[in-house]
Write a protein that holds these residues in place. Structure first.
Motif, PDB file in Angstrom:
ATOM      1  N   VAL A  78     -96.367  22.525 -46.347  1.00  0.00           N
ATOM      2  CA  VAL A  78     -94.730  24.144 -46.200  1.00  0.00           C
ATOM      3  C   VAL A  78     -96.031  24.830 -47.153  1.00  0.00           C
ATOM      4  CG1 VAL A  78     -93.318  25.567 -45.376  1.00  0.00           C
ATOM      5  CG2 VAL A  78     -94.403  23.417 -44.554  1.00  0.00           C
ATOM      6  N   PRO A  79     -95.792  26.109 -47.325  1.00  0.00           N
ATOM      7  CA  PRO A  79     -96.230  26.594 -48.531  1.00  0.00           C
ATOM      8  C   PRO A  79     -94.881  27.432 -49.341  1.00  0.00           C
ATOM      9  CG  PRO A  79     -97.685  27.827 -46.770  1.00  0.00           C
ATOM     10  CD  PRO A  79     -96.869  26.615 -46.392  1.00  0.00           C
ATOM     11  N   ALA A  80     -94.119  27.261 -50.425  1.00  0.00           N
ATOM     12  CA  ALA A  80     -93.149  27.638 -51.331  1.00  0.00           C
ATOM     13  C   ALA A  80     -92.994  28.311 -50.494  1.00  0.00           C
ATOM     14  CB  ALA A  80     -93.713  26.696 -52.762  1.00  0.00           C
ATOM     15  N   GLY A  81     -93.567  29.798 -50.740  1.00  0.00           N
ATOM     16  CA  GLY A  81     -92.793  30.923 -50.246  1.00  0.00           C
ATOM     17  C   GLY A  81     -92.078  30.901 -49.885  1.00  0.00           C
ATOM     18  N   ILE A  82     -92.099  29.877 -47.816  1.00  0.00           N
ATOM     19  CA  ILE A  82     -91.312  30.553 -47.515  1.00  0.00           C
ATOM     20  C   ILE A  82     -90.286  29.466 -47.503  1.00  0.00           C
ATOM     21  CG2 ILE A  82     -91.552  28.771 -44.661  1.00  0.00           C
ATOM     22  CD1 ILE A  82     -94.326  29.834 -44.909  1.00  0.00           C
ATOM     23  N   THR A  83     -89.259  29.724 -46.929  1.00  0.00           N
ATOM     24  CA  THR A  83     -87.774  29.558 -47.705  1.00  0.00           C
ATOM     25  C   THR A  83     -86.416  29.168 -46.290  1.00  0.00           C
ATOM     26  OG1 THR A  83     -86.928  31.119 -48.408  1.00  0.00           O
ATOM     27  CG2 THR A  83     -88.212  29.859 -49.990  1.00  0.00           C
ATOM     28  N   GLY A  84     -85.744  28.145 -46.669  1.00  0.00           N
ATOM     29  CA  GLY A  84     -84.598  28.136 -45.374  1.00  0.00           C
ATOM     30  C   GLY A  84     -85.208  26.570 -44.419  1.00  0.00           C
ATOM     31  N   GLU A  85     -84.486  25.457 -44.256  1.00  0.00           N
ATOM     32  CA  GLU A  85     -84.523  24.421 -43.343  1.00  0.00           C
ATOM     33  C   GLU A  85     -85.625  24.772 -42.126  1.00  0.00           C
ATOM     34  OE1 GLU A  85     -82.615  20.735 -42.308  1.00  0.00           O
ATOM     35  OE2 GLU A  85     -81.210  22.517 -41.754  1.00  0.00           O
ATOM     36  N   LEU A  86     -84.785  25.864 -41.048  1.00  0.00           N
ATOM     37  CA  LEU A  86     -85.846  25.276 -39.947  1.00  0.00           C
ATOM     38  C   LEU A  86     -86.597  26.879 -40.213  1.00  0.00           C
ATOM     39  CD1 LEU A  86     -85.646  25.682 -36.972  1.00  0.00           C
ATOM     40  CD2 LEU A  86     -84.195  27.598 -37.124  1.00  0.00           C
ATOM     41  N   ALA A  87     -86.892  27.888 -41.222  1.00  0.00           N
ATOM     42  CA  ALA A  87     -88.419  28.151 -41.611  1.00  0.00           C
ATOM     43  C   ALA A  87     -89.627  27.545 -41.545  1.00  0.00           C
ATOM     44  CB  ALA A  87     -88.274  29.430 -42.378  1.00  0.00           C
TER      45      ALA A  87
END
Length: 446
Positions: free
Chosen positions: A220-229
């Motif tokens: 997953v790209p590092a820019g996507i944050t938060g566990e569920l996201a």
């Protein structure tokens, strides 16, 4: 005499070549709760290279409509009719179709097709109501709805144990997306080589509950944050890879050139709670799902665009030109389209609400004027699209509330024109009444 002889010869040759043309293979892939903007080609943050490639090389249907929720969409696909004709408006575990229904797989089987479903059925969750009873030679996956990705359990209750092969319940290890993909690719490799096939792959991704393997979380790209996201993005990427595996299998087996692939979703994206109490606990990441329907209005369950307009790609090398098809189409159109390509001619009127799309998709025919009818769970809301207008109705009888949108100028449904356009509203109300007259005329009460 020579001219007559030559003409007869060419007519016979043309007839022979037409008759000898192989029937196309058909692969229909449907995601579960995939939002309009969950895919990269619509601005999604999770990379979807395989879907991007299909869209770039194939035809994107930019106004493809489905039902607001899952079982109704599947009913429409299987019958070519509006789901409300069968009284199916909600996700349901009861048998959806009459036993004598001419389903899409039954129609294709009658003209020589092998048929397979690998994934989610949800048109009758008891084994005796399963896919093999409605035209599929082979079936595998969930008889009920979306399942836990690792334990393959449906919601707590009578249908929690739902994972099956040919309607016999079983237990297996592995992630649900991988299992569905492996079964699809294995069936493609093992089937007879001389018969055309219909492969239906209704994935459970990205339906809750979501919990992805570490190998996909790591991508997953590092820019996507938060566990569920991050789990959600991994689920989208995992689904995309599964589509790529099916395409690669077709290519490896030499089947790709004569195979029409369609990819879509059963409804818009959802923001429901991921770790709800309906499913057995499995440490699912908590929070509302980040289903993304931007810029469309609303989400799963709604007759607004965000609930019913979904991504759709049709791909058939050398048969479909790359590009976009912007005319409104609906899930009910695929049965007439596939039956037309396969040469199936019904012996009686099947009362299709859908139309054969092939002349407009492949042959450049002008799209006919369409009236698309949509019914939400429990008939609580309905909509009617007849360009340039879209009518939205909440409630019934004297308590009904009507909204009217210029869907061509206002695709995101921001400005209700019902008060200003009384004449147009009256016409749309009458069209709605005409369309609704056939509702429940095929209820499964046999």
């Amino acid at each position: 005499m020579r001219l007559t002889t030559c003409l007869s010869f060419f007519l016979l040759l043309s007839s022979w070549l037409h008759a000898a043309a192989p029937k196309p293979n058909i692969v229909f892939i449907i995601a579960d709760d995939l939002g309009w903007a969950d895919v990269a080609m619509h601005g999604g943050s999770a990379p979807t290279p395989h879907l991007d490639k299909l869209a770039k090389e194939g035809l994107e249907l930019t106004h493809h409509y489905v039902a607001p929720v899952c079982s109704p969409t599947r009913t429409g696909l299987m019958t070519g009719r509006c789901w409300s004709r069968f009284g199916v408006t909600t996700p349901q575990n009861e048998r959806a179709l009459r036993w004598d229904t001419t389903t899409l797989p039954r129609a294709l089987k009658s003209v020589g097709y092998e048929t397979c479903l690998t994934g989610k059925w949800h048109l009758g969750s008891n084994p005796e109501w399963g896919p093999n009873h409605f035209g599929f030679d082979h079936s595998y996956g969930s008889l009920a709805g979306g399942v836990g990705p690792w334990d393959h359990h449906y919601k707590k209750g009578a249908h929690m144990e739902t994972w099956h092969r040919d309607e016999k319940l079983l237990k297996e290890e592995g992630h649900v997306t991988d299992l569905i993909t492996q079964e699809a690719c294995g069936w493609l490799a093992a089937r007879k080589k001389d018969a055309p096939f219909f492969l239906y792959v209704p994935f459970t991704a990205v339906h809750l509950p979501i919990k992805e393997p570490q190998e996909w979380l790591a991508k997953v790209p590092a820019g996507i944050t938060g566990e569920l996201a991050r789990h959600y993005a991994a689920c989208v990427m995992h689904l995309d890879d599964a589509v790529g595996q099916i395409v690669a299998t077709l290519e490896k087996n030499g089947q790709r050139q004569n195979t029409l692939i369609v990819f879509t979703s059963d409804n818009g994206g959802s923001t429901a709670e991921n770790n709800g109490q309906a499913y057995p606990p499995d440490d699912y990441p908590s929070g509302p799902l980040p289903g993304n329907n931007t810029p469309l209005r609303n989400e799963k369950g709604s007759v607004y665009e965000g609930g019913t307009r979904v991504a759709c790609i049709a791909s058939w090398p050398e048969k479909l030109k790359a590009g976009k098809h912007d005319a409104p189409v609906q899930i009910i159109d695929w049965m007439p389209t596939f039956c037309g390509l396969a040469g199936f001619k019904p012996e009686k009127d099947l009362k299709w609400d859908g139309v054969n799309l092939w002349p407009q998709l492949a042959e450049g025919a002008s799209p006919p004027a369409r009236t698309l009818y949509t019914v939400a769970p429990g008939f609580k809301s309905r909509s009617l699209r007849c360009d340039p207008w879209k009518l939205v109705v909440h409630g019934a009888d004297e308590k009904a509330k009507f909204e009217l949108y210029d869907i061509l100028a206002d695709p995101n449904e921001r400005t209700d024109l019902a008060a200003q356009k009384s004449d147009e509203l009256a016409v749309m109300k009458e069209r709605l009444n005409v369309m609704a007259k056939a509702d429940k005329d095929a209820v499964a009460n046999d």
